[in-house]
Design a protein around this motif. Structure first.
Motif, PDB file in Angstrom:
ATOM      1  N   TYR A  80      -6.819   1.274  -0.341  1.00 32.69           N
ATOM      2  CA  TYR A  80      -5.866   2.203   0.271  1.00 32.69           C
ATOM      3  C   TYR A  80      -5.236   3.107  -0.791  1.00 32.69           C
ATOM      4  CZ  TYR A  80      -1.900   4.014   2.892  1.00 32.69           C
ATOM      5  OH  TYR A  80      -0.987   4.853   3.484  1.00 32.69           O
ATOM      6  N   VAL A  81      -4.797   2.517  -1.888  1.00 32.53           N
ATOM      7  CA  VAL A  81      -4.111   3.284  -2.927  1.00 32.53           C
ATOM      8  C   VAL A  81      -5.070   4.275  -3.580  1.00 32.53           C
ATOM      9  CG1 VAL A  81      -2.844   3.148  -5.107  1.00 32.53           C
ATOM     10  CG2 VAL A  81      -2.359   1.519  -3.286  1.00 32.53           C
TER      11      VAL A  81
ATOM     12  N   VAL B  52       3.978   6.457  -7.091  1.00 36.20           N
ATOM     13  CA  VAL B  52       3.264   7.533  -7.790  1.00 36.20           C
ATOM     14  C   VAL B  52       4.033   8.841  -7.629  1.00 36.20           C
ATOM     15  CG1 VAL B  52       1.160   8.934  -7.785  1.00 36.20           C
ATOM     16  CG2 VAL B  52       0.996   6.443  -7.613  1.00 36.20           C
ATOM     17  N   GLU B  53       4.464   9.111  -6.407  1.00 36.87           N
ATOM     18  CA  GLU B  53       5.219  10.339  -6.122  1.00 36.87           C
ATOM     19  C   GLU B  53       6.580  10.331  -6.818  1.00 36.87           C
ATOM     20  OE1 GLU B  53       4.310  12.997  -4.176  1.00 36.87           O
ATOM     21  OE2 GLU B  53       2.339  12.139  -3.767  1.00 36.87           O
TER      22      GLU B  53
ATOM     23  N   ASN C  82      -5.314   7.219  -1.286  1.00 36.05           N
ATOM     24  CA  ASN C  82      -4.102   7.939  -0.883  1.00 36.05           C
ATOM     25  C   ASN C  82      -3.146   8.327  -2.008  1.00 36.05           C
ATOM     26  OD1 ASN C  82      -4.222   7.952   2.205  1.00 36.05           O
ATOM     27  ND2 ASN C  82      -4.734   5.854   1.673  1.00 36.05           N
ATOM     28  N   ALA C  83      -3.279   7.777  -3.181  1.00 28.25           N
ATOM     29  CA  ALA C  83      -2.342   8.077  -4.271  1.00 28.25           C
ATOM     30  C   ALA C  83      -2.566   9.488  -4.802  1.00 28.25           C
ATOM     31  CB  ALA C  83      -2.486   7.065  -5.401  1.00 28.25           C
TER      32      ALA C  83
ATOM     33  N   ARG D 188       0.840  -1.208   0.000  1.00 24.25           N
ATOM     34  CA  ARG D 188       0.000   0.000   0.000  1.00 24.25           C
ATOM     35  C   ARG D 188       0.871   1.253   0.000  1.00 24.25           C
ATOM     36  NH1 ARG D 188      -3.365  -2.118   4.999  1.00 24.25           N
ATOM     37  NH2 ARG D 188      -1.188  -2.327   5.574  1.00 24.25           N
ATOM     38  N   GLU D 189       1.815   1.305   0.900  1.00 25.37           N
ATOM     39  CA  GLU D 189       2.668   2.483   1.013  1.00 25.37           C
ATOM     40  C   GLU D 189       3.597   2.633  -0.181  1.00 25.37           C
ATOM     41  OE1 GLU D 189       4.706   2.225   4.742  1.00 25.37           O
ATOM     42  OE2 GLU D 189       2.825   2.136   5.869  1.00 25.37           O
TER      43      GLU D 189
ATOM     44  N   CYS E 209       1.907   3.916  -3.367  1.00 18.55           N
ATOM     45  CA  CYS E 209       1.705   5.367  -3.270  1.00 18.55           C
ATOM     46  C   CYS E 209       3.030   6.106  -3.432  1.00 18.55           C
ATOM     47  CB  CYS E 209       1.026   5.728  -1.946  1.00 18.55           C
ATOM     48  SG  CYS E 209      -0.714   5.227  -1.879  1.00 18.55           S
ATOM     49  N   ASP E 210       4.108   5.568  -2.844  1.00 18.75           N
ATOM     50  CA  ASP E 210       5.434   6.169  -3.023  1.00 18.75           C
ATOM     51  C   ASP E 210       5.827   6.180  -4.499  1.00 18.75           C
ATOM     52  OD1 ASP E 210       5.645   6.471  -0.280  1.00 18.75           O
ATOM     53  OD2 ASP E 210       7.099   4.841  -0.010  1.00 18.75           O
TER      54      ASP E 210
END
Length: 169
Positions: A148-149, A119-120, A152-153, A112-113, A116-117
């Motif tokens: 989650y993504v 994407v950044e 939060n993305a 999940r984290e 999202c990382d």
């Protein structure tokens, strides 16, 4: 929809992620996109996996691995990957017929984290994920990576449902 330049696809070689790869290629990449589009596969491996180069890239993820290198089993072994030949065939065909560039990036940690990382870090225009189709109770107990993504993305996220026939072992 405007032209997409960077398309991320979360993969773990499950039926759901194969559906996501197919969908991204079929729906987001056109025949005239040669040189304008890159598909980056995002692999998130268990923090317990211990490939040779993990310590160098543990925080930032691996360098981008071009499709040509993904086809080399020695390179994959170095990063702790066991790619699915069917997915490689799909990607090689897309590269040849549509002229799309393909690469992969590997992270270690919580999917999940790390998604999202990615994407950044990689500045995706869109991220495509497969959905395993967990029921409500399973999602509540286990959590859902895609949920989650999506929440939060920092880019649009498309969740591709797996066709029922493909989801069965």
């Amino acid at each position: 929809m405007g032209k997409l330049g960077r398309i991320g696809v979360g993969v773990d070689y499950s039926a759901a992620s194969k559906s996501a790869v197919r969908w991204a290629i079929d729906k987001l990449v056109g025949a005239g996109d040669s040189g304008d589009v890159i598909i980056i596969l995002v692999h998130v491996l268990s923090p317990k996996s211990d490939p040779i180069n993990k310590q160098l890239f543990e925080d930032t993820g691996s360098p981008l691995i071009p499709l040509e290198e993904l086809n080399d089993m020695n390179v994959c072994k170095k990063y702790g990957l066991t790619p699915d030949p069917e997915v490689l065939d799909i990607l090689n065909a897309a590269s040849m017929t549509k002229g799309v560039e393909v690469a992969a990036k590997i992270y270690w940690g919580d999917p999940r984290e790390k998604l999202c990382d990615s994407v950044e870090n990689l500045k995706f225009d869109v991220l495509v994920l497969g959905s395993r189709g967990l029921g409500l109770v399973q999602r509540l107990l286990l959590g859902s990576v895609s949920t989650y993504v999506v929440q939060n993305a920092a880019c649009p996220v498309t969740v591709v449902k797996t066709p029922p026939a493909a989801a069965k072992p």
